[in-house]
Design a protein around this motif. Structure first.
Motif, mmCIF file in Angstrom:
data_model
loop_
_atom_site.group_PDB
_atom_site.id
_atom_site.type_symbol
_atom_site.label_atom_id
_atom_site.label_comp_id
_atom_site.label_asym_id
_atom_site.label_seq_id
_atom_site.Cartn_x
_atom_site.Cartn_y
_atom_site.Cartn_z
ATOM 1 N N VAL A 66 0.874 -1.174 0.000
ATOM 2 C CA VAL A 66 0.000 0.000 0.000
ATOM 3 C C VAL A 66 0.909 1.221 0.000
ATOM 4 N N ALA A 67 0.451 2.339 -0.539
ATOM 5 C CA ALA A 67 1.249 3.563 -0.548
ATOM 6 C C ALA A 67 0.481 4.700 0.107
ATOM 7 N N ARG A 68 1.149 5.413 1.028
ATOM 8 C CA ARG A 68 0.611 6.702 1.475
ATOM 9 C C ARG A 68 1.188 7.737 0.511
ATOM 10 N N VAL A 69 0.345 8.285 -0.338
ATOM 11 C CA VAL A 69 0.798 9.206 -1.379
ATOM 12 C C VAL A 69 1.079 10.586 -0.789
ATOM 13 N N ALA A 70 1.790 11.409 -1.555
ATOM 14 C CA ALA A 70 2.191 12.722 -1.057
ATOM 15 C C ALA A 70 1.038 13.707 -1.037
ATOM 16 N N THR A 71 0.141 13.583 -2.013
ATOM 17 C CA THR A 71 -0.941 14.558 -2.107
ATOM 18 C C THR A 71 -2.105 13.950 -2.887
ATOM 19 N N ASN A 72 -3.244 14.600 -2.820
ATOM 20 C CA ASN A 72 -4.475 14.091 -3.406
ATOM 21 C C ASN A 72 -4.623 14.590 -4.845
ATOM 22 N N ASP A 73 -3.916 13.920 -5.768
ATOM 23 C CA ASP A 73 -4.096 14.294 -7.171
ATOM 24 C C ASP A 73 -3.874 13.088 -8.080
ATOM 25 N N LEU A 74 -4.293 13.242 -9.324
ATOM 26 C CA LEU A 74 -4.250 12.129 -10.277
ATOM 27 C C LEU A 74 -2.841 11.615 -10.505
ATOM 28 N N THR A 75 -1.861 12.502 -10.595
ATOM 29 C CA THR A 75 -0.505 12.083 -10.920
ATOM 30 C C THR A 75 0.103 11.241 -9.810
ATOM 31 N N HIS A 76 0.075 11.746 -8.586
ATOM 32 C CA HIS A 76 0.675 11.015 -7.477
ATOM 33 C C HIS A 76 -0.033 9.679 -7.233
ATOM 34 N N ALA A 83 2.779 1.478 -10.154
ATOM 35 C CA ALA A 83 3.953 0.735 -9.678
ATOM 36 C C ALA A 83 3.572 -0.550 -8.964
ATOM 37 N N GLY A 84 2.289 -0.718 -8.650
ATOM 38 C CA GLY A 84 1.857 -1.981 -8.071
ATOM 39 C C GLY A 84 1.169 -1.910 -6.732
ATOM 40 N N ALA A 85 0.945 -0.721 -6.186
ATOM 41 C CA ALA A 85 0.224 -0.621 -4.916
ATOM 42 C C ALA A 85 -1.197 -1.159 -5.077
ATOM 43 N N GLN A 86 -1.651 -1.903 -4.090
ATOM 44 C CA GLN A 86 -3.024 -2.414 -4.101
ATOM 45 C C GLN A 86 -3.982 -1.488 -3.356
ATOM 46 N N GLY A 87 -3.445 -0.389 -2.863
ATOM 47 C CA GLY A 87 -4.274 0.605 -2.208
ATOM 48 C C GLY A 87 -3.471 1.856 -1.960
ATOM 49 N N CYS A 138 -9.180 2.514 -1.890
ATOM 50 C CA CYS A 138 -9.008 3.962 -1.720
ATOM 51 C C CYS A 138 -9.329 4.328 -0.274
ATOM 52 N N ILE A 139 -8.323 4.832 0.423
ATOM 53 C CA ILE A 139 -8.434 5.163 1.839
ATOM 54 C C ILE A 139 -8.032 6.619 2.017
ATOM 55 N N VAL A 140 -8.797 7.382 2.786
ATOM 56 C CA VAL A 140 -8.447 8.782 3.011
ATOM 57 C C VAL A 140 -8.139 9.010 4.491
ATOM 58 N N MET A 141 -7.233 9.956 4.729
ATOM 59 C CA MET A 141 -6.809 10.229 6.094
ATOM 60 C C MET A 141 -7.687 11.290 6.751
ATOM 61 N N ASP A 161 -13.283 3.235 0.315
ATOM 62 C CA ASP A 161 -13.148 1.940 0.979
ATOM 63 C C ASP A 161 -12.790 2.044 2.460
ATOM 64 N N GLY A 162 -12.178 3.158 2.865
ATOM 65 C CA GLY A 162 -11.805 3.259 4.264
ATOM 66 C C GLY A 162 -11.321 4.645 4.634
ATOM 67 N N VAL A 163 -11.278 4.885 5.935
ATOM 68 C CA VAL A 163 -10.689 6.109 6.479
ATOM 69 C C VAL A 163 -9.552 5.692 7.403
#
Length: 249
Positions: A66-76, A83-87, A138-141, A161-163
């Protein structure tokens, strides 16, 4: 059963948090039995090349990544998934609209806006867009006052899917002088978040300092928890060894 399905069914899951670009460590961690490894692309010390190497290592070790992405956008979000993250765990979400944007970035058209190019992720999830949509979590913080106040609306976001609680930032937002310090309203905030997620049928996760803390959180209404990080546990183990040697200053 795929990670996303287990998450949606509110299974109790335990993950490990990684902040360094160390694929050898990733491969070893992947074989320990955690339900997922999360690579931190927001605060972690991981560039894209390091992330990709760790993704390959996680697969080699047999773990879900799983990846915690840097920001909420399409590119990141798209690059993390390609790259293979399942979430993905998306930080600093303040509203249902921002949660919907995260979902939009995780799904292919016509449901969402993810661009098609699964050169690596297609090897594991498959190249079919609808299959990929179903397989990605898709999980949001929830870590700001805005996110806390909007938690019920956020949890009703279609396709979410989750918070996931970021306790350090949430505590600071509530007035704590530093992460980990007691602050009025923190326990009540956690209760509100877990109740909103349960009512919406969503998974609810939290970052934890230790396995014992994760066990406590999982028993109190959270459905998944991430433990510590590779860097903090390395430091703790090294300090303990130094102390055992009688050499700590």
């Amino acid at each position: 059963m795929r990670f996303a399905q287990r998450l949606r069914e509110r299974e109790r899951l335990a993950g490990f948090w990684q902040v360094t670009a160390n694929p050898i460590a990733t491969e070893r961690l992947a074989g320990l039995g955690y339900d997922y490894l999360c690579l931190d692309l927001q605060h972690g010390l991981i560039d894209y090349a390091g992330y990709l190497a760790c993704a390959v290592a996680a697969d080699a070790g047999g773990s879900v990544m799983v990846a915690r992405v840097a920001t909420n956008d399409l590119t990141h979000i798209g690059r993390a998934l390609d790259a293979g993250a399942q979430g993905v765990i998306v930080p600093l979400v303040d509203s249902a609209e921002e949660a919907a944007a995260a979902v939009h970035a995780c799904r292919y058209a016509p449901i969402g806006g993810r661009s098609f190019g699964p050169f690596r992720s297609g090897l594991r999830i498959g190249p079919d867009p609808r299959e990929a949509d179903e397989a990605i979590a898709c999980i949001v913080m929830i870590e700001t006052l805005g996110g806390l106040e909007a938690i019920e609306e956020i949890c009703r976001t279609p396709g979410l899917d989750g918070v996931y609680v970021g306790p350090a930032d949430l505590a600071l937002a509530l007035g704590a002088p530093r992460p980990g310090a007691e602050v009025e309203g923190f326990t009540e905030a956690l209760d509100r978040i877990t109740a909103a997620a349960k009512a919406a049928g969503l998974a609810c996760g939290i970052q934890c300092h230790s396995g014992s803390e994760a066990a406590t959180r999982l028993a109190s209404g959270f459905t998944f928890a991430s433990v510590a990080s590779d860097l903090t546990l390395l430091e703790e183990a090294a300090r303990a060894a130094l102390r055992a040697c009688g050499a700590e200053s």
